[in-house]
Write an enzyme that holds these catalytic residues in place. Structure first.
Site, PDB file in Angstrom:
ATOM      1  N   HIS A 128      10.051  -0.061  -0.954  1.00 43.07           N
ATOM      2  CA  HIS A 128       8.904  -0.028  -0.041  1.00 43.07           C
ATOM      3  C   HIS A 128       8.504  -1.403   0.503  1.00 43.07           C
ATOM      4  O   HIS A 128       7.321  -1.690   0.623  1.00 43.07           O
ATOM      5  CB  HIS A 128       7.706   0.583  -0.779  1.00 43.07           C
ATOM      6  CG  HIS A 128       7.873   2.031  -1.143  1.00 43.07           C
ATOM      7  ND1 HIS A 128       8.922   2.521  -1.881  1.00 43.07           N
ATOM      8  CD2 HIS A 128       7.112   3.114  -0.851  1.00 43.07           C
ATOM      9  CE1 HIS A 128       8.796   3.815  -2.052  1.00 43.07           C
ATOM     10  NE2 HIS A 128       7.711   4.204  -1.435  1.00 43.07           N
ATOM     11  N   GLY A 179      10.768   3.363   5.185  1.00 44.27           N
ATOM     12  CA  GLY A 179      10.976   4.638   4.490  1.00 44.27           C
ATOM     13  C   GLY A 179       9.642   5.321   4.257  1.00 44.27           C
ATOM     14  O   GLY A 179       9.522   6.531   4.367  1.00 44.27           O
ATOM     15  N   HIS A 180       8.648   4.532   3.938  1.00 46.61           N
ATOM     16  CA  HIS A 180       7.284   5.041   3.774  1.00 46.61           C
ATOM     17  C   HIS A 180       6.412   4.379   4.828  1.00 46.61           C
ATOM     18  O   HIS A 180       6.100   3.199   4.730  1.00 46.61           O
ATOM     19  CB  HIS A 180       6.767   4.721   2.375  1.00 46.61           C
ATOM     20  CG  HIS A 180       5.511   5.468   2.011  1.00 46.61           C
ATOM     21  ND1 HIS A 180       4.433   5.604   2.857  1.00 46.61           N
ATOM     22  CD2 HIS A 180       5.172   6.134   0.870  1.00 46.61           C
ATOM     23  CE1 HIS A 180       3.487   6.310   2.260  1.00 46.61           C
ATOM     24  NE2 HIS A 180       3.911   6.646   1.062  1.00 46.61           N
ATOM     25  N   HIS A 251       7.120  14.549   2.708  1.00 49.14           N
ATOM     26  CA  HIS A 251       6.101  13.866   1.899  1.00 49.14           C
ATOM     27  C   HIS A 251       4.816  13.723   2.715  1.00 49.14           C
ATOM     28  O   HIS A 251       4.795  13.098   3.769  1.00 49.14           O
ATOM     29  CB  HIS A 251       6.677  12.506   1.522  1.00 49.14           C
ATOM     30  CG  HIS A 251       5.858  11.728   0.551  1.00 49.14           C
ATOM     31  ND1 HIS A 251       4.815  10.916   0.929  1.00 49.14           N
ATOM     32  CD2 HIS A 251       5.934  11.611  -0.799  1.00 49.14           C
ATOM     33  CE1 HIS A 251       4.291  10.332  -0.140  1.00 49.14           C
ATOM     34  NE2 HIS A 251       4.959  10.743  -1.200  1.00 49.14           N
ATOM     35  N   GLU A 303       6.267  16.013  -3.102  1.00 56.06           N
ATOM     36  CA  GLU A 303       4.846  15.784  -2.763  1.00 56.06           C
ATOM     37  C   GLU A 303       4.645  16.170  -1.300  1.00 56.06           C
ATOM     38  O   GLU A 303       4.061  15.401  -0.505  1.00 56.06           O
ATOM     39  CB  GLU A 303       4.482  14.315  -2.999  1.00 56.06           C
ATOM     40  CG  GLU A 303       4.847  13.826  -4.406  1.00 56.06           C
ATOM     41  CD  GLU A 303       4.550  12.342  -4.630  1.00 56.06           C
ATOM     42  OE1 GLU A 303       4.964  11.525  -3.790  1.00 56.06           O
ATOM     43  OE2 GLU A 303       3.882  12.008  -5.620  1.00 56.06           O
ATOM     44  N   CYS A 321      -4.287  10.709  -1.875  1.00 55.78           N
ATOM     45  CA  CYS A 321      -3.845   9.843  -0.784  1.00 55.78           C
ATOM     46  C   CYS A 321      -3.526  10.635   0.483  1.00 55.78           C
ATOM     47  O   CYS A 321      -3.689  10.118   1.588  1.00 55.78           O
ATOM     48  CB  CYS A 321      -2.595   9.065  -1.185  1.00 55.78           C
ATOM     49  SG  CYS A 321      -2.929   7.740  -2.343  1.00 55.78           S
ATOM     50  N   CYS A 399      -1.350   4.840  -6.620  1.00 52.03           N
ATOM     51  CA  CYS A 399      -1.704   4.708  -5.203  1.00 52.03           C
ATOM     52  C   CYS A 399      -3.094   5.247  -4.909  1.00 52.03           C
ATOM     53  O   CYS A 399      -3.798   4.726  -4.042  1.00 52.03           O
ATOM     54  CB  CYS A 399      -0.671   5.427  -4.342  1.00 52.03           C
ATOM     55  SG  CYS A 399      -0.298   7.102  -4.899  1.00 52.03           S
ATOM     56  N   CYS A 400      -3.495   6.312  -5.611  1.00 45.02           N
ATOM     57  CA  CYS A 400      -4.710   7.014  -5.213  1.00 45.02           C
ATOM     58  C   CYS A 400      -6.002   6.255  -5.510  1.00 45.02           C
ATOM     59  O   CYS A 400      -6.861   6.154  -4.626  1.00 45.02           O
ATOM     60  CB  CYS A 400      -4.749   8.397  -5.857  1.00 45.02           C
ATOM     61  SG  CYS A 400      -3.386   9.478  -5.363  1.00 45.02           S
TER      62      CYS A 400
END
Lengths: 640, 640
Positions: A128, A179-180, A251, A303, A321, A399-400
């Site tokens: 990432h 990618g993200h 995702h 996800e 998220c 992440c959240c």
């Protein structure tokens, strides 16, 4: 900028104080591996190792750098409404540690700095680097906007220059993209500050290059990650160019971050084709693939989004998220077109599917936000083990929690959409604001007890001057409202979800919007097969649920009497769950006595017991111990 | 033995002819890798490689040997009721290939013979040497019983001697037991033939050693397989000694094969404690963890039981082999105690959850037998991808197809339980039988059109002599029946599920049992939360379902009117699905028009359209193309 907003709302004030007082110090401890009993983050340690201050290996996820970025962004926002020298000093120190790790060419990503720079930019698909750059860039812009300090911003400008030198359509540059996604919208936030065309151009490149043939990810050298077998490249929204995408796939967080960036680029460049893609994807998400709470992502596998109307309540993913990303997307759609529908969805997520992600004390979090929980199933059914029946202190992939912080700490940014001639009020909460509306000036004071009461009083205060439109949102959930201007009933047509009043405003002008907020029993579109035969309850923007602690075990046996909804009673409980309005509705419970050992028997109307169903706000569930919870309950009739 | 049974039943005759004419040759091709388009089996090739007749590597699963064992067992049974020289010649050839691979010490398992005998018996947990031995032993006993040929039996006696020399409580022997049970009941079948105490003792050892501390599996040397993270050793039913086990847990086939073996040992040894464990496990399975079709195993994860009343219809596993294993267990419980409840479950599985495993043409199979199928979900939802919406030509792990064959080919064995003084008739199908009942002799001719009609005529024929009890099962599903003896109404009390008539029987005596077989709408125990608000339909032993080809798409919108069940009409369709009785019941379909783009809206009674629901037997679903299917449908009321 003269623009300023000061929130003094009971509901959100409490959430934001929790974020500031509890969440930010708690998460700083987490980032520094000082949370007893929680998985270590390694986040700050990675930066110190990358800069040579410490020795060791990289720890945590490949995207661990983004955790402090989101935390810093959240800190920046709180400093805007609650200056705190000590906190700012800590944040400055964090920035020192971060910037110290930056390479001379501008590169910054602790995973590759520690593990070998020769491998950098070789696995955009699963590693990432561009994602971390995006989050750090958002933090830098926020920190600069609030504090005026440029250290992180300047570092990020160097990183962006470096990225711009590596990626792009020009000969010799890599044709890659994140990618993200997240860097797309981060670059657009940077562009809002710099107005440097280079930043817009890079964002547009990343949006447009995505999914082009030959697929960049297929050509990468160091791919070692997992390619989702069922989802393939749709997991990454790279299955086709974004302008050709019809359905929200893959995702959910990646998807919605991407769509938010697309909406930014489309608006800024006036790109109608890209805007049309955003419209399609918006409709796909919100009309076919979104839970009533604003949760998105139906499946733990990837996800991810699944297919139209597939919205299981118990195996749902509904990552915090992802709902936050939906808020980002909605806000950007609002900037492009002022349709109340966008704000409706934004409000839905803010009051329900995002807020549920944080415990009332700010110290525990949901990653997954289910609409139905049977604790035994979460323990014993492998397909529900991602659903935690209680919030967790921290996550290996965290992440959240910082995402929730940065969202609610910046709630000011979501209240209004300001155009050349209009002030659109999207959210209702008590606050004061001073905003430029074209050449006019709006000084506004709002008083309300929203979301528990639908009355919103808007008063123009000193400094108001000029003619502009005040557009007050009439939410989609509201069937009846009244509006007065300076005490006189105003017959104002609602257009695109807003009641628009245009006049030469003066200090002292008062507009009172009163949104009827009856208890409303809700049903899902019949195509949502998981909700067949079920209903739930809303009041205003708040989605309600049943909890075991109020209604006993076996919530699947509980029925709401659809013919008795007129007997529903809402009352405020100031001591309960931080102060909530609870709802009682007549219902009944099917009895499971007299079955002996049988599993199956000829049909007979079940014996029942009349009960009063106690509904509490969904966002506050799971704050009173382990137990069952259901948003959707069986519907029934009071007469057999 | 003078005992003989000859089936000439319309319903089962057709199934058995399909098994004999289509299934057996088809599966022989599969075992020899001659099925176009199907995954190769490698099964027979492995034996030829193991004996040195061919060169190559072992192919397929570690338990591939068992496929031909089950096929051979099935062949043996068909030879009993349909002599076939050519088929017997093929079977003899297969036996030659199998026995040629046997080692001089009696060992036989192609996986280890090919891959290295030094590793044999080092991974009982996951490598199925004892499982393959069990199946081959069952085949040997069956082939010997029918043909009188001893070649395979003698080879298996050598293998059993070898196993007996390796495993057992004695000093120096390994304290292991099968990772996948089946050898226990196979040894008991061998004991029925040999009456050699050694065989009983070895079976008892395997049963009793299981789950003892220290756990044998923990001490194995070559463990390389997957230990189920959630289930742990309960996956193998080795989490505690079998006498202490309370709930049916873990891999459903392993569990039920084990329980069947336990029931055999308990009965033969008069072991009350072990029998009590069987009772508990029986109750756990059939009263808390069994689908209405007789499917068992709620979860794909571990192909396993989950927890009480957790019976999801769409993510179900319900392996065909597990329902077959339930039939084995039921039959053994019947041998121990003649309770109609055992036969009720046996019948439920035979007519529904097992039979659904085979296409009507005998050439395609279900491994997983769902009670609810939405083809789009099977394709797009990872958690439903194990559910195939259409039967498959073959499987890499092809345990189910030959298991179905050997069960239905030996249906004779399930009709009666014979005790010293009573002839218990458990299943109703047209047949002739000659059986010793103690010193009496029963020559019986049964005529019936079961399961479509409940009338069963039992006539004593030439050869009948002596006094015995004729015990006719009155199924649990039957609320009303009549009984006549030689034309006179007989007022016979039903005890333990059987109407028992004791007399000196003579040729010509006729007993007619007429079981009322109305269309019956069924509900599940309210604790079964996945069936809340739903009903299904049975008639006699047959469970019905709705298919898209009869009732349209979106079966979740279809409701059965529980107040109109008196208007249900059953009629026989001789041309449909091989001849089935179909059922029409008034219902309605919720309409999903007029929803515009909304996903959620205030509750209003749905618009509906009256429809007649067409129900077809569950076992025959999926024989008319791809489409939705539901066993449980929403219940409703004809008046809104």
């Amino acid at each position: 900028m003269t623009n300023s907003i000061r929130i003094h709302d009971t509901f959100w004030g409490s959430v934001r104080e929790t974020v500031r007082r509890e969440g930010i110090p708690y998460q700083w401890k987490a980032l520094n591996d000082q949370l007893p009993g929680a998985e270590p983050s390694y986040c700050m340690r990675n930066f110190r190792i990358a800069s040579g201050k410490e020795q060791g290996k990289h720890g945590g996820c490949v995207f661990q750098d983004s955790d402090v970025a989101k935390w810093l962004e959240g800190v920046a926002y709180t400093l805007a409404w609650h200056p705190d020298e000590e906190l700012e000093r800590i944040a400055d120190g964090a920035i020192d540690d971060i910037v110290a790790a930056q390479q001379s060419d501008g590169y910054l990503d602790t995973y590759y700095i520690i593990n070998g720079l020769d491998k950098r930019w070789t696995n955009l698909r699963d590693h990432h680097e561009l994602y971390c750059a995006g989050h750090m860039l958002e933090a830098a812009v926020a920190y600069y906007n609030v504090t005026g300090k440029r250290k992180l911003l300047d570092a990020m400008l160097r990183l962006v220059d470096h990225i711009d030198s590596v990626f792009g359509p020009e000969e010799g540059k890599l044709k890659g993209y994140p990618g993200h996604p997240v860097l797309e919208m981060a670059l657009m936030r940077l562009y809002d500050v710099t107005h440097d065309e280079k930043h817009l151009k890079l964002a547009k490149y990343f949006v447009d290059q995505r999914g082009q043939s030959p697929l960049y990810f297929d050509q990468e050298q160091d791919i070692c990650g997992w390619l989702n077998g069922t989802l393939g490249y749709s997991y990454y929204q790279a299955h086709k160019p974004v302008r050709e995408q019809e359905d929200a796939v893959g995702h959910a967080v990646r998807a919605l971050y991407l769509y938010a960036g697309m909406a930014d680029v489309a608006r800024e460049t006036g790109d109608a084709e890209l805007a049309a893609a955003c419209d399609r994807l918006w409709n796909s998400v919100t009309r076919k693939r979104m839970y009533i709470t604003g949760a998105v992502g139906s499946s733990e596998y990837g996800e991810a989004f699944t297919f139209d109307y597939d919205l299981p309540n118990d195996t749902v993913y509904g990552e915090s998220c992802a709902s936050i990303a939906l808020v980002f997307f909605a806000r950007r759609m609002l900037r492009a077109r002022q349709l109340g529908e966008y704000a409706d969805v934004m409000e839905r997520a803010l009051y329900n599917g995002v807020l549920s992600g944080m415990q009332l004390d700010g110290k525990r979090f949901f990653y997954v936000n289910p609409l139905e929980v049977l604790p035994e199933a979460c323990e014993k059914d492998q397909h529900k083990r991602h659903v935690k029946p209680e919030r967790q202190p921290w996550f290996g992939c965290a992440c959240c929690p910082p995402n929730i912080i940065r969202l609610y700490a910046s709630l000011e940014d979501y209240i209004y959409t300001v155009t050349e001639d209009a002030l659109y009020m999207n959210l209702y909460l008590a606050h004061d604001a001073a905003l430029d509306v074209g050449s006019a000036k709006a000084a506004v004071s709002v008083e309300t007890n929203y979301p528990w009461d639908g009355k919103v009083a808007v008063t123009m205060t000193e400094g108001t001057a000029g003619r502009f439109k005040l557009a007050l949102r009439v939410p989609g959930w509201c069937a009846k409202h009244t509006l007065t201007v300076n005490g006189d009933a105003a017959d104002v047509q609602v257009v695109n979800g807003y009641a628009v009043i245009e006049r030469d405003w003066q200090a002292g002008d008062t507009v009172v919007l009163d949104l009827a907020m009856p208890v409303t029993v809700m049903r899902a579109n019949p195509k949502v097969y998981e909700d067949a035969g079920k209903v739930t309850v809303m009041r205003g923007p708040i989605v309600y649920c049943l909890e075991e602690c109020d209604n006993g075990k076996d919530l699947h046996l509980v029925h709401l009497c659809t013919d008795r909804t007129g007997d529903a009673v809402a009352h405020h409980e100031p001591e309960l769950l931080g102060g909530v309005t609870v709802i009682d509705i007549p219902g009944y419970r099917e009895l499971d006595e007299d079955w002996g050992g049988a599993l199956y028997a000829p049909y007979a109307a079940a014996k029942r017991e009349d009960v009063t169903l106690r509904w509490v706000p969904y966002y506050a569930w799971g704050n009173r111990g382990l137990g069952e919870m259901r948003v959707w309950c069986m519907k029934g009739h009071s007469r057999k």
